[in-house]
Design a protein around this motif. Structure first.
Motif, PDB file in Angstrom:
ATOM      1  N   TRP A 126       1.614  -1.079   4.738  1.00 45.50           N
ATOM      2  CA  TRP A 126       0.507  -1.258   5.672  1.00 45.50           C
ATOM      3  C   TRP A 126       1.007  -2.007   6.901  1.00 45.50           C
ATOM      4  O   TRP A 126       1.811  -2.928   6.786  1.00 45.50           O
ATOM      5  CB  TRP A 126      -0.634  -2.043   5.009  1.00 45.50           C
ATOM      6  N   ASP A 129      -1.981  -6.617   6.859  1.00 46.47           N
ATOM      7  CA  ASP A 129      -2.713  -7.029   5.667  1.00 46.47           C
ATOM      8  C   ASP A 129      -3.877  -7.917   6.047  1.00 46.47           C
ATOM      9  O   ASP A 129      -4.512  -8.521   5.193  1.00 46.47           O
ATOM     10  CB  ASP A 129      -1.796  -7.825   4.713  1.00 46.47           C
ATOM     11  N   MET A 195     -10.058   1.207  -0.488  1.00 48.36           N
ATOM     12  CA  MET A 195      -8.624   0.990  -0.324  1.00 48.36           C
ATOM     13  C   MET A 195      -7.930   2.288   0.090  1.00 48.36           C
ATOM     14  O   MET A 195      -7.045   2.281   0.938  1.00 48.36           O
ATOM     15  CB  MET A 195      -8.070   0.478  -1.644  1.00 48.36           C
ATOM     16  N   ASP A 199      -5.757   2.878   3.326  1.00 45.62           N
ATOM     17  CA  ASP A 199      -4.415   3.403   3.127  1.00 45.62           C
ATOM     18  C   ASP A 199      -4.143   4.580   4.083  1.00 45.62           C
ATOM     19  O   ASP A 199      -3.154   4.604   4.808  1.00 45.62           O
ATOM     20  CB  ASP A 199      -4.306   3.892   1.678  1.00 45.62           C
ATOM     21  N   GLN A 202      -4.061   3.453   7.712  1.00 49.31           N
ATOM     22  CA  GLN A 202      -2.822   2.755   8.077  1.00 49.31           C
ATOM     23  C   GLN A 202      -1.693   3.755   8.307  1.00 49.31           C
ATOM     24  O   GLN A 202      -0.829   3.567   9.156  1.00 49.31           O
ATOM     25  CB  GLN A 202      -2.412   1.786   6.966  1.00 49.31           C
TER      26      GLN A 202
ATOM     27  N   LYS B  39       2.646  -5.054  -4.234  1.00 45.70           N
ATOM     28  CA  LYS B  39       2.143  -4.472  -2.994  1.00 45.70           C
ATOM     29  C   LYS B  39       0.728  -3.925  -3.201  1.00 45.70           C
ATOM     30  O   LYS B  39      -0.177  -4.150  -2.386  1.00 45.70           O
ATOM     31  CB  LYS B  39       3.078  -3.349  -2.532  1.00 45.70           C
ATOM     32  N   HIS B  43      -2.699  -5.138  -1.279  1.00 47.86           N
ATOM     33  CA  HIS B  43      -3.597  -4.226  -0.565  1.00 47.86           C
ATOM     34  C   HIS B  43      -5.024  -4.314  -1.106  1.00 47.86           C
ATOM     35  O   HIS B  43      -5.992  -4.290  -0.354  1.00 47.86           O
ATOM     36  CB  HIS B  43      -3.100  -2.783  -0.692  1.00 47.86           C
ATOM     37  N   THR B  46      -6.640  -7.426   0.202  1.00 46.84           N
ATOM     38  CA  THR B  46      -7.036  -7.216   1.599  1.00 46.84           C
ATOM     39  C   THR B  46      -8.326  -6.403   1.655  1.00 46.84           C
ATOM     40  O   THR B  46      -9.245  -6.720   2.412  1.00 46.84           O
ATOM     41  CB  THR B  46      -5.935  -6.458   2.363  1.00 46.84           C
ATOM     42  N   THR B  47      -8.371  -5.354   0.832  1.00 48.49           N
ATOM     43  CA  THR B  47      -9.545  -4.484   0.825  1.00 48.49           C
ATOM     44  C   THR B  47     -10.798  -5.261   0.427  1.00 48.49           C
ATOM     45  O   THR B  47     -11.864  -5.106   1.030  1.00 48.49           O
ATOM     46  CB  THR B  47      -9.341  -3.316  -0.163  1.00 48.49           C
TER      47      THR B  47
END
Ligand code: ZN
Lengths: 207, 79
Positions: A126, A129, A195, A199, A202, B39, B43, B46-47
């Protein structure tokens, strides 16, 4: 959080049946209540259930004792109205039985793993963050709004209560009458859907 | 041993502190050894934070709220 302060300010007026305070209450809670009604009765009856719920709320407010938060109390009334409607329509389907019918997210997460359970590839890198930086991306926000509107009604209800409104997990279980593990499954799936959108964003700058 | 797939399934439960002591231990051990899962979890966190900071559903407009309040009071008066 702001809602709570306004609730406290208005509570006496609400108990007295003050119409302006009631209108403000409707303004604050109608939409999240709709999300809960949808999770229980589906789109078709949700609006009607809410009309009935508001009447019940208006009638019961003078007796509101404040043992739970006003928010929880309101949501519980919506839940009860929604359940009554379901049983009237005698097509009672408990929420429990609908879980598992939304396997898409889990499917696409599963595809990222090899048979032995290891990642096929590394999760994508990404650029950022930082949630704050992400929130500033208008296009991403639009993508997320669209995704939220495609979540199953039960996922949307759990996500709204837990992540948007930061309610206690146990309270959510009580309102939706779901087991803790089922609520957490719904929550996790909703988060994974978001997410995936981030994803893709990004990686491609679009959704 | 927890697989990456298991870890991805349990990640929200770990964040919500709903894993048993043993589960949490094997979760953390896996995370310690596996960069891909680290990782993934980063993520996910963050989400979640992103989700928490999204605005709540737009409140109703004054007109909409007044309409519903009017209906409610009218119905309550009838009963
Ligand atoms: Zn791993």
């Amino acid at each position: 959080m702001l809602h709570k302060a306004q609730d406290e300010e208005d509570i006496d007026a609400l108990r007295r049946g003050d119409r302006a305070a009631f209108t403000r209450l409707v303004q604050r809670y109608h939409r999240p209540m709709l999300v809960i009604a949808r999770a229980i009765v589906g789109d078709v009856w949700a609006e009607e259930v809410l009309q009935e719920a508001w009447v019940s709320i208006n009638r019961a407010l003078p007796r509101f004792e404040g043992r739970s938060s006003l928010q929880t109390w309101l949501y519980t009334i919506v839940r009860n109205e929604a359940r009554t409607r379901l049983s009237k329509e005698s097509r009672y389907v408990s929420l429990e039985s609908t879980i598992g019918s939304h396997e898409d997210t889990i499917e696409s997460l599963n595809m990222q793993f090899k048979k032995d359970g290891h990642w096929q590839n590394s999760p994508a890198n990404w650029h950022t963050d930082s949630p704050l930086q992400l929130l500033e991306q208008t296009q991403l926000r639009q993508c997320i709004d669209r995704t939220l509107s495609t979540l199953s009604a039960d996922q949307c209800a759990v996500f709204t209560m837990r992540d948007l409104q930061q309610m206690d997990l146990q309270e959510i279980c009580n309102i939706l009458e779901l087991s803790s593990s089922n609520v957490r499954v719904l929550l996790h799936r909703a988060r994974l859907s978001l997410m995936q959108v981030i994803d893709r964003y990004q990686e491609t700058g679009t959704c | 041993m927890l697989s990456c797939r298991d870890l991805a399934e349990k990640a929200s439960d770990h964040i919500e502190k709903k894993l048993s002591f043993r589960e949490a231990l094997s979760y953390r051990l896996h995370l310690f050894l596996c960069g891909y899962c680290r990782k993934f979890v980063r993520h996910l966190k963050t989400t979640i934070e992103f989700g928490q900071r999204l605005p709540e559903p737009e409140p109703l407009s004054d007109e909409e709220a007044e309409k519903i309040a009017a209906q409610t009071f009218e119905k309550s008066d009838q009963e």
